[in-house]
Design a protein around this motif. Structure first.
Motif, PDB file in Angstrom:
ATOM      1  N   ASP A 132       0.844  -1.197   0.000  1.00 23.69           N
ATOM      2  CA  ASP A 132       0.000   0.000   0.000  1.00 23.69           C
ATOM      3  C   ASP A 132       0.875   1.240   0.000  1.00 23.69           C
ATOM      4  O   ASP A 132       1.928   1.264   0.631  1.00 23.69           O
ATOM      5  CB  ASP A 132      -0.916   0.013   1.232  1.00 23.69           C
ATOM      6  N   THR A 134       0.867   5.604   0.448  1.00 23.59           N
ATOM      7  CA  THR A 134       0.112   6.700   1.041  1.00 23.59           C
ATOM      8  C   THR A 134       0.860   8.005   0.822  1.00 23.59           C
ATOM      9  O   THR A 134       2.085   8.027   0.698  1.00 23.59           O
ATOM     10  CB  THR A 134      -0.104   6.456   2.550  1.00 23.59           C
ATOM     11  N   SER A 135       0.125   9.094   0.769  1.00 26.63           N
ATOM     12  CA  SER A 135       0.716  10.419   0.588  1.00 26.63           C
ATOM     13  C   SER A 135       1.013  11.026   1.959  1.00 26.63           C
ATOM     14  O   SER A 135       0.177  10.995   2.859  1.00 26.63           O
ATOM     15  CB  SER A 135      -0.248  11.316  -0.196  1.00 26.63           C
ATOM     16  N   THR A 167       5.251  10.396  -1.608  1.00 26.55           N
ATOM     17  CA  THR A 167       4.516   9.133  -1.564  1.00 26.55           C
ATOM     18  C   THR A 167       5.395   8.079  -0.905  1.00 26.55           C
ATOM     19  O   THR A 167       6.541   7.889  -1.297  1.00 26.55           O
ATOM     20  CB  THR A 167       4.119   8.680  -2.972  1.00 26.55           C
ATOM     21  N   ASP A 279      -3.580  -0.177   6.060  1.00 24.43           N
ATOM     22  CA  ASP A 279      -4.361   1.043   6.252  1.00 24.43           C
ATOM     23  C   ASP A 279      -4.550   1.374   7.720  1.00 24.43           C
ATOM     24  O   ASP A 279      -4.759   2.528   8.082  1.00 24.43           O
ATOM     25  CB  ASP A 279      -5.741   0.897   5.581  1.00 24.43           C
ATOM     26  N   ASN A 283       0.112   2.743   8.135  1.00 28.99           N
ATOM     27  CA  ASN A 283       0.052   4.112   7.627  1.00 28.99           C
ATOM     28  C   ASN A 283      -0.350   5.154   8.675  1.00 28.99           C
ATOM     29  O   ASN A 283       0.309   6.187   8.795  1.00 28.99           O
ATOM     30  CB  ASN A 283      -0.886   4.180   6.422  1.00 28.99           C
ATOM     31  N   LYS A 287       2.103   8.246   9.878  1.00 35.10           N
ATOM     32  CA  LYS A 287       1.760   9.656   9.693  1.00 35.10           C
ATOM     33  C   LYS A 287       1.723  10.389  11.027  1.00 35.10           C
ATOM     34  O   LYS A 287       2.102  11.565  11.119  1.00 35.10           O
ATOM     35  CB  LYS A 287       0.408   9.772   8.983  1.00 35.10           C
TER      36      LYS A 287
END
Length: 296
Positions: A132, A134-135, A167, A279, A283, A287
């Motif tokens: 996966d 993610t930004s 990314t 997810d 991630n 973050k």
């Protein structure tokens, strides 16, 4: 609700539905007429047997019995609540049920493919890979601010310029083996590569690989390059689980996986949050750590 002056366009099905609802109605005929917006005289005419003409009297073939059973069940629920139900309402219910059933069928197909990979083919855990991307924003501003109630201007701490992002791609096997993380920066518009000035400032760990694209996002051409560089012969016979990002659905990536004898399983739309552990487990904490380190 305003009463309609005439009901020439009412179908036989609508009339029969209202007659069935009248049998359950505990109030008066006039009260029901005001509730559903139909003249009392029209309802009385239907009760006396003067129903609208049924244009198509021949029986129709049922193509989707599960769909019709669910629509009929929801229609009966509306009747119990004394809600007006016309053909337009049934069409909306039918479209909603069809969308839900399509998601359910896609989910069943996805789970069957995963069961085939895990239970039938007995694929080793290190060959079952979840990937996966993610930004991540490089400028993590505060999400909340403190200002007096009713203030017309609110002070926000925001660095100048547009917020830049990168990314980050996480890839992990079912046995916990982690593939080196991939970070994609925005490349120089002229050279198409990452600026040497930025590369000199970066301290890159051994388990991180640096890339660059014109859009800093995971596009189809970069996905093809990433697959060739990440997977080798040891992954043959394995399975890669990914979401339905447009770059993942390209034919080039699909054919490349086939050449490597790796099966790509795409998670159905709307179910990535349920069947993609990255997810939830990777991630968001990543973050959160980036945001905290930005403000310390």
């Amino acid at each position: 609700m305003e009463n309609r002056s005439h009901h020439d366009n009412d179908t036989l099905g609508e009339a029969q539905r209202h007659l069935l609802a009248l049998e359950r109605w505990e109030g008066s005929l006039r009260g029901y007429a005001k509730t559903v917006g139909i003249h009392e005289s029209t309802l009385r005419r239907w009760k006396n047997g003067q129903l609208p003409e049924n244009i198509k009297k021949a029986g129709r073939k049922v193509f989707y019995p599960r769909l019709e059973e669910e629509v009929y069940s929801r229609y009966m629920d509306r009747l119990e609540k004394c809600l007006s139900t016309r053909n337009f309402d049934l069409q909306k219910i039918g479209l909603l049920v069809a969308k839900e059933m399509k998601t359910l069928i896609s989910e069943e197909s996805f789970l069957w493919r995963i069961e085939e990979v895990v239970s039938i083919r007995r694929t080793p855990p290190f060959k079952i890979i979840n990937m996966d991307q993610t930004s991540v924003r490089l400028q993590n501003v505060y999400k909340k601010t403190l200002s007096p109630k009713g203030a017309k201007e609110v002070r926000v701490v925001q660095p100048p310029g547009d917020p830049e992002s990168i990314t980050v791609c996480h890839t992990i096997s079912a046995d916990g083996t982690k593939v080196p993380a991939s970070i994609v920066f925005k490349s120089n518009a002229r050279t198409g590569k990452l600026s040497s000035r930025i590369l000199k400032k970066l301290v890159v760990p051994e388990n991180v690989r640096i890339y660059s694209t014109n859009s800093r996002w995971w596009n189809a051409s970069f996905d093809f390059h990433w697959i060739k560089e990440t997977f080798d012969e040891c992954c043959a016979g394995g399975c890669v689980i990914r979401d339905r990002t447009p770059a993942h659905c390209k034919v080039e990536s699909h054919f490349l996986f086939e050449e490597m004898r790796i099966e790509q399983v795409l998670i159905p739309a709307g179910l990535t949050g349920t069947y993609r552990p990255l997810d939830v487990g990777a991630n968001p904490p990543f973050k959160c750590y980036m945001r905290r380190s930005y403000h310390t």
